[in-house]
Design a protein around this motif. Structure first.
Motif: not given
Length: 624
Positions: A602-624
């Protein structure tokens, strides 16, 4: 012979001129198609835009580029379905595939070509049949399915592998559940098997065929071409097949005039086997070798070639058609840490396959499209050393029969050229700045000269006018001085603002770089505007490649369909936010548990300007 009112034995000069225009301007050669059906389809499109003459239609194509798309979609009628003509597919499953597997060892690769694949149903049907016969694991290790067509829009749809319920009605329920995933209201083919299906553009009339094919499926495609073009295509298909390879045609197609190069495997189901000897094809290729007039054999030619390759000043490697490293010269060994022990290994097992550039995708593209590929501006940062820059050339290597036998990869070191180019660009900018200053000074001198000229004329006229002019000049000078002071203040203010903005930008860049989690910012059109190093580590896509791309058009291992609705809700309601736990596949091909947080930008006025995506890997395993 007259078909639907069109005489196949005669030609319309205006229509032939239209076909020539399409070939020369767009590279589509329709001259080999049967005139009756081709003319009927073109007239159908012309009637939709109220054009009656072929010559007038050429004028329309010349001024309206979008009309080409509509015309090609009308000509290239992509009629296809999963397991179309069920009886033939049952025969393929019960007789053809078992025969093909029995003639090969359990470790032999299996290469399949679906020619004229349209929107992909035929290629994925082949994948299902082979996966059922081999098992999913063996299928992934041994099978490569090359699916080609001339229709770029159909190929784009095929690569998505997403179909509506009506399209999968012909798939048996047990196979539908096993090989498709329901995503919303559409069915997507399994992603782990989809990687074995490679789509690319190939014109059967003009482009070189893919080689060493075990099973070639070309159903209901030949019937659109005239006899001469069919002969040309069938010779190419014969060359593409490996010894005892199998050709699978449609119900409306026969090979009555090509019995010398194909033997019938089952005439009723239109399955043929490559003949052991084929004079019509072999003689043509052998004739090419008789043209050269040799004056004598050169002794030691093999050793000369090997020494010349090794002594080349440019780093070069050569891989076989099966992606096995065949040759490595001395500069490549020194530059990339290779050795003679690496010859004979699979390219994917070596670091050079992905550093300094991901080679495997470009090599597959070069093999499929049969053309050289140039990769510019490849940067390689070696430890404790300055960056090197390369221009990489990937060249398919074909033998005298136009069969692919390998790929050459040449690394041209352009570091010095790039450095020189950067210096020249900097010097050019300095020259432009100096030229602008000189031009401004010249304009000021011209203005001053005009003022002096006017003053001189006034002096010659009268002393009174001189006094008046002097007073006016003094007033003007004060105004100019005042204006100059104001401009100086404004310039200082702007310079300060610029420094502040640079500091803010550097600060924000430092924050994004320091965050270990992946941060992706989308604009209202869902195009990527921020892609930090964390996102690069997760998905293997550099920010230069991601910037400006649509997130939902990328195939990076992220389950996009699961987050599409969340992103849409966030764009619609800036107060909306969500946290998801997803399963994804990272850039190493490993399955990870992913925590994804979605919120509005959002802009300082609150108008929508897009989307924020936060991605965090928790763990890995082989692809079955």
């Amino acid at each position: 012979m007259t078909v639907n009112g069109v005489d196949e034995g005669t030609t319309d000069p205006d229509f032939e001129a239209l076909l020539t225009y399409l070939k020369e301007s767009r590279g589509f050669d329709f001259t080999g198609y049967k005139r009756a059906s081709l003319m009927r389809r073109v007239r159908r499109r012309m009637s939709q835009i109220n054009v009656t003459q072929f010559a007038d239609y050429v004028d329309v194509l010349q001024v309206n580029a979008e009309e080409f798309v509509a015309l090609f979609n009308t000509i290239l009628i992509n009629v296809t379905a999963f397991f179309r003509d069920q009886e033939a597919w049952d025969f393929l499953r019960d007789d053809v595939i078992p025969t093909l597997l029995a003639e090969r060892t359990p470790d032999d690769p299996i290469r399949v070509w679906s020619a004229g694949c349209a929107s992909g149903e035929e290629a994925y049907s082949l994948a299902i049949v082979l996966a059922e016969a081999l098992g999913a694991e063996q299928f992934r290790q041994r099978v490569k399915i090359y699916a080609t067509d001339v229709d770029d829009e159909a190929l784009a749809q095929a690569r998505h592998a997403s179909y509506d319920p009506a399209a999968v009605e012909s798939v048996p329920p047990d196979l539908l559940e096993k090989y498709f995933e329901l995503q919303g209201d559409r069915y997507s083919f399994r992603s782990d098997l989809r990687r074995s299906v490679i789509f690319g553009r190939n014109d059967l009339v003009q482009d070189a065929p893919i080689s060493r094919i075990d099973l070639l499926v070309c159903r209901n495609t030949l019937m659109y071409f005239n006899v001469e073009t069919q002969t040309k295509i069938l010779n190419r298909l014969h060359f593409a097949l490996a010894p005892r390879g199998l050709l699978f045609l449609g119900q409306a197609e026969m090979l009555l005039s090509h019995t010398k190069i194909f033997d019938p495997f089952d005439l009723k189901r239109r399955v043929f086997r490559k003949a052991a000897t084929a004079p019509s094809v072999l003689n043509r290729f052998v004739a090419d070798t008789l043209i050269t007039d040799r004056h004598g054999e050169v002794s030691g030619i093999g050793q000369l070639r090997e020494l010349a390759f090794a002594a080349s000043p440019v780093a070069q490697i050569v891989v076989t058609g099966d992606d096995v490293v065949a040759l490595v010269n001395q500069p490549a060994e020194q530059m990339f840490g290779l050795s003679s022990r690496d010859v004979g290994r699979l390219l994917r097992d070596l670091e050079i396959s992905y550093r300094p550039v991901e080679l495997r995708a470009f090599i597959e593209q070069a093999k499929l499209e049969r053309r050289a590929i140039r990769i510019k501006d490849v940067e390689w940062r070696r430890p404790a050393s300055e960056s090197s820059w390369f221009e990489v050339h990937v060249n398919p290597l074909a033998n005298a029969d136009s069969g692919l036998i390998g790929v050459s990869v040449v690394f041209h070191d352009v570091t010095s050229s790039r450095t020189l180019l950067d210096e020249l660009e900097q010097a050019h900018r300095q020259l432009e700045s100096t030229y602008g200053e000189l031009q401004s000074t010249n304009e000021e001198l011209e203005t001053t000269n005009e003022e002096l000229q006017s003053t001189n004329e006034e002096l010659e006229t009268t002393n009174e006018e001189l006094q008046s002019t002097n007073e006016e000049l003094e007033t003007m000078n004060e105004e100019l001085q005042s204006t100059n002071d104001e401009l100086q203040v404004i310039n200082d203010t702007l310079r300060g603002r610029t420094l502040e903005l640079d500091e803010v930008n550097n600060f924000l860049e430092s924050i994004l770089t320091s965050i270990k989690a992946g941060v992706v910012v989308l604009d209202p059109d869902m195009r990527i505007s921020v892609w930090n190093s964390g996102a690069e580590d997760l998905w293997g896509l550099r920010h230069e490649e991601a910037d400006g791309q649509r997130l939902f058009g990328l195939d990076i291992g992220l389950p996009l369909d699961e987050i599409r609705s969340v992103v849409g809700s966030t764009l619609a309601d800036p107060s909306f936010s969500a946290e998801l736990e997803l399963t994804a596949v990272n850039r190493f091909g490993r399955q990870i548990e992913l925590r994804l947080v979605c919120g509005a930008l959002r802009s300082p006025s609150g108008a929508p300007q897009g989307v924020i995506l936060l991605m965090e890997a928790r763990g890995t395993k082989p692809v079955e």
